[in-house]
Design an enzyme around this catalytic site. Structure first.
Site, PDB file in Angstrom:
ATOM      1  N   CYS A   1       0.937  -1.281   0.055  1.00  0.00           N
ATOM      2  CA  CYS A   1      -0.079  -0.147   0.037  1.00  0.00           C
ATOM      3  C   CYS A   1       1.007   1.275   0.283  1.00  0.00           C
ATOM      4  O   CYS A   1       2.088   1.030   0.394  1.00  0.00           O
ATOM      5  CB  CYS A   1      -0.870   0.223   1.179  1.00  0.00           C
ATOM      6  SG  CYS A   1      -1.721  -1.303   1.461  1.00  0.00           S
ATOM      7  N   GLY A  29      -0.234  -0.055  -4.892  1.00  0.00           N
ATOM      8  CA  GLY A  29      -1.422  -0.380  -4.670  1.00  0.00           C
ATOM      9  C   GLY A  29      -2.382   0.145  -5.599  1.00  0.00           C
ATOM     10  O   GLY A  29      -2.744   1.189  -6.101  1.00  0.00           O
ATOM     11  N   ASN A 103       0.289   1.122   5.903  1.00  0.00           N
ATOM     12  CA  ASN A 103       0.828   0.534   4.975  1.00  0.00           C
ATOM     13  C   ASN A 103       1.651  -0.598   5.835  1.00  0.00           C
ATOM     14  O   ASN A 103       2.407  -0.422   6.710  1.00  0.00           O
ATOM     15  CB  ASN A 103       1.866   1.184   3.898  1.00  0.00           C
ATOM     16  CG  ASN A 103       2.817   0.253   3.298  1.00  0.00           C
ATOM     17  OD1 ASN A 103       3.826   0.583   2.949  1.00  0.00           O
ATOM     18  ND2 ASN A 103       2.568  -0.968   2.740  1.00  0.00           N
ATOM     19  N   GLY A 104       1.228  -1.788   5.672  1.00  0.00           N
ATOM     20  CA  GLY A 104       2.287  -3.118   6.347  1.00  0.00           C
ATOM     21  C   GLY A 104       1.237  -4.149   6.611  1.00  0.00           C
ATOM     22  O   GLY A 104       0.139  -4.313   6.196  1.00  0.00           O
ATOM     23  N   TYR A 243      11.781  -4.323  -6.325  1.00  0.00           N
ATOM     24  CA  TYR A 243      10.357  -4.269  -7.016  1.00  0.00           C
ATOM     25  C   TYR A 243       9.421  -3.284  -6.719  1.00  0.00           C
ATOM     26  O   TYR A 243       8.970  -2.505  -7.597  1.00  0.00           O
ATOM     27  CB  TYR A 243       9.713  -5.686  -7.104  1.00  0.00           C
ATOM     28  CG  TYR A 243       8.558  -5.402  -7.689  1.00  0.00           C
ATOM     29  CD1 TYR A 243       8.183  -5.499  -8.990  1.00  0.00           C
ATOM     30  CD2 TYR A 243       7.180  -5.434  -6.665  1.00  0.00           C
ATOM     31  CE1 TYR A 243       6.856  -5.374  -9.450  1.00  0.00           C
ATOM     32  CE2 TYR A 243       6.005  -5.341  -7.410  1.00  0.00           C
ATOM     33  CZ  TYR A 243       5.796  -5.304  -8.964  1.00  0.00           C
ATOM     34  OH  TYR A 243       4.682  -5.130  -9.263  1.00  0.00           O
TER      35      TYR A 243
HETATM   36  P1  5GP Z   1       5.791 -14.515 -11.105  1.00  0.00           P
HETATM   37  O1  5GP Z   1       6.958 -15.097 -11.043  1.00  0.00           O
HETATM   38  O2  5GP Z   1       4.746 -14.548  -9.687  1.00  0.00           O
HETATM   39  O3  5GP Z   1       4.745 -15.025 -12.042  1.00  0.00           O
HETATM   40  O4  5GP Z   1       5.810 -12.931 -11.165  1.00  0.00           O
HETATM   41  C1  5GP Z   1       6.987 -12.201 -10.802  1.00  0.00           C
HETATM   42  C2  5GP Z   1       6.964 -10.762 -11.126  1.00  0.00           C
HETATM   43  O5  5GP Z   1       5.911 -10.123 -10.671  1.00  0.00           O
HETATM   44  C3  5GP Z   1       8.150  -9.946 -10.834  1.00  0.00           C
HETATM   45  O6  5GP Z   1       8.626  -9.780 -12.140  1.00  0.00           O
HETATM   46  C4  5GP Z   1       7.757  -8.646 -10.342  1.00  0.00           C
HETATM   47  O7  5GP Z   1       7.798  -7.789 -11.150  1.00  0.00           O
HETATM   48  C5  5GP Z   1       6.204  -8.731 -10.400  1.00  0.00           C
HETATM   49  N1  5GP Z   1       5.664  -8.374  -8.908  1.00  0.00           N
HETATM   50  C6  5GP Z   1       4.448  -7.542  -8.822  1.00  0.00           C
HETATM   51  N2  5GP Z   1       4.104  -7.485  -7.547  1.00  0.00           N
HETATM   52  C7  5GP Z   1       4.824  -8.209  -6.896  1.00  0.00           C
HETATM   53  C8  5GP Z   1       5.030  -8.361  -5.310  1.00  0.00           C
HETATM   54  O8  5GP Z   1       3.951  -7.841  -4.762  1.00  0.00           O
HETATM   55  N3  5GP Z   1       5.756  -8.908  -4.944  1.00  0.00           N
HETATM   56  C9  5GP Z   1       6.671  -9.805  -5.830  1.00  0.00           C
HETATM   57  N4  5GP Z   1       7.686 -10.426  -5.342  1.00  0.00           N
HETATM   58  N5  5GP Z   1       6.712  -9.618  -7.183  1.00  0.00           N
HETATM   59  C10 5GP Z   1       5.558  -8.655  -7.890  1.00  0.00           C
HETATM   60 MG    MG Z   2       8.358  -7.794 -13.262  1.00  0.00          MG
END
Ligand code: 5GP
Ligand code: MG
Ligand code: SF4
Length: 456
Positions: A1, A29, A103-104, A243
């Site tokens: 968030c 978010g 946020n958290g 990220y």
């Molecule tokens: P997955 O491996 O789950 O298909 O996707 C990973 C991708 O989701 C990463 O490239 C990252 O950019 C994106 N991503 C978007 N939101 C998040 C998040 O909240 N946590 C994580 N770990 N990756 C996220």
């Molecule tokens: Mg990505």
């Protein structure tokens, strides 16, 4: 968030400023957005599901008049994605109204909620933030500052809070500093924000970060500080750098952009590749790819074009939506890819959905080889502190070896950045950071598997 707080009876309408600030925090978010304004202790608010731009009209902004504004954009980890769970949370109790944006994620909210419910407390939402608001209300007789401190003594987990009560704007950061929160100065007032990128749009000047375990109180045009906890080890979330945060933000003194570029360079040293072109999974892999190209001397180019009107894949709460949105979101630039050996840089692999799809798309477009390089270590452990790396069984890094993942995603080679590499790319000393989702070394005791409050 993402959270924002604005204090200052200036020329500007505060709800409008909060609106602009939330735009700058939109990446944190996309499920819901809300703004609460406080006029002499009276709070009015508006919140709804959707993007900031969808939620607020000029009319609504116009109607929100006050001297203190609190805003929130939501990305849910706990608490379902319903409007009732949108924030800021506004509650009235004996002594006044409070608006709270959080946020958290709390790890003992379930226990506290249970205890309170046993005593007859009624909860309207399923978010942690309501537990916080309830505790503050219970300690109301001590005055707002003491009430908050007492509440912080009871809750455990991660929180960056922005609270408005009476004529005060209050910011609180958890004792480990897991989630970021910083302070900016505007004409006649102050801004609290999850990230400093919101300051530029508001014409605010960055002053400093709220420290771990610190509460800041803005009142009468002045800012005061109470260090309510000193005991905990500093542990800012390293995933913010990987990220979550925007590259133009600076968190606890470190530029997100620089840390991502460093990480890309480090990745090139740890996992070199023989290739013709370095490309990124946009946008989250772009800065790291530039770093990788710089270090490896392999040219950086565009290989994937992103539809910028589709939101973050991950943030779509279910798996089917996530799979569909990869294709909605990214398209291959065949002209750049055909016949080439590609280094593909992504920031992280969580479930493994995204990378597999992309490798497949690149090969279909005629890439000779695809060498996948990931700018963070394998995600092996759940995060309990507000980033959605949910249960271990869904984390491909926890259930599969690197070679198995390589085969699964169909890459010719696969390399992940090491934990040390990541931490050093953020701070030379590599200290003061949480990296528990990679290492399992949590900054506090976390609920054990089987805990009834843990949904798995
Ligand atoms: P997955 O491996 O789950 O298909 O996707 C990973 C991708 O989701 C990463 O490239 C990252 O950019 C994106 N991503 C978007 N939101 C998040 C998040 O909240 N946590 C994580 N770990 N990756 C996220
Ligand atoms: Mg990505
Ligand atoms: Fe961030 Fe990972 Fe720590 Fe969660 S466990 S706070 S995602 S570093």
């Amino acid at each position: 968030c993402g959270v924002i707080g604005i204090y200052g009876p200036g020329e500007q309408q505060l709800s409008r400023m909060a609106y602009f600030g939330l735009h700058a925090l939109q990446h944190r978010g996309q499920e819901s957005a809300g703004i609460a304004v406080n006029q002499g202790g009276q709070i009015t608010y508006y919140k709804e599901m959707g993007l900031v731009q969808e939620v607020f009209s000029d009319d609504i902004i116009e109607r929100l008049q006050g001297d203190i504004a609190v805003g929130h954009v939501r990305y849910s980890t706990t608490g379902e994605s319903y409007v009732i769970n949108a924030q800021p949370l506004v509650v009235r109790y004996k002594g006044g109204s409070i608006a709270l944006a959080h946020n958290g994620n709390l790890i003992n909210a379930g226990e506290i909620r249970d205890e309170l419910e046993d005593q007859g407390v009624i909860f309207q939402t399923s978010i942690d933030s309501e537990v916080i608001a309830n505790l503050i209300a219970r300690y109301n007789a001590f005055g707002i500052e003491k009430a908050i401190q007492k509440t912080m003594g009871q809750i455990r987990g991660s929180y960056a809070l922005v609270i408005s009560y009476g004529d005060k704007l209050i910011g609180v950061r958890d004792p480990n500093g897991l989630r970021p929160l910083c302070i900016g100065k505007i004409d006649g007032g102050y801004v609290l924000s999850s990230e400093s990128c919101a300051f530029n749009v508001l014409g605010a000047e960055f002053i400093r970060d709220v420290a771990a375990g610190e509460m800041v109180i803005i009142e009468g045009g002045q800012i005061r500080s109470i260090q309510y906890s000193n005991e905990q080890k500093k542990a800012l979330c390293s995933f913010e750098f990987v990220y979550f945060a925007r590259p133009d933000s600076v968190l606890d003194g470190q530029s997100v952009y620089i840390s991502r570029r460093n990480a890309g360079k480090m990745l090139a040293k740890e996992h070199p590749a023989e290739a013709d072109l370095v490309i990124a999974v946009p946008d989250s892999g772009t800065v790291a790819a530039i770093g990788y190209a710089e270090e490896s001397k392999i040219p950086f180019g565009e290989g994937l074009i992103k539809n910028r009107y589709v939101g973050r894949t991950f943030i779509q709460p279910d798996q089917k939506m996530r799979e569909l949105s990869v294709r909605l979101k990214l398209n291959v630039l065949k002209e750049n890819i055909k016949g080439k050996r590609i280094v593909l840089i992504d920031d992280s692999i969580v479930r493994g959905t995204t990378s597999g799809r992309i490798v497949e798309m690149l090969k279909a477009a005629g890439a000779a080889e695809v060498h996948l390089r990931v700018c963070s270590p394998p995600v092996k452990f759940s995060c309990y502190f507000g980033i959605d790396t949910p249960t271990r069984k869904n984390l491909v890094g926890a259930t599969h070896s690197i070679e198995e993942i390589r085969k699964m995603v169909g890459a010719d080679s696969l390399g992940y950045l090491s934990i040390e590499g990541l931490l050093e790319s953020i701070h030379e000393s590599g200290e003061g950071l949480c990296s528990a989702c990679f290492s399992g070394d949590y900054p506090m005791e976390v609920p054990k598997s089987g805990n009834k409050y843990l949904f798995e």
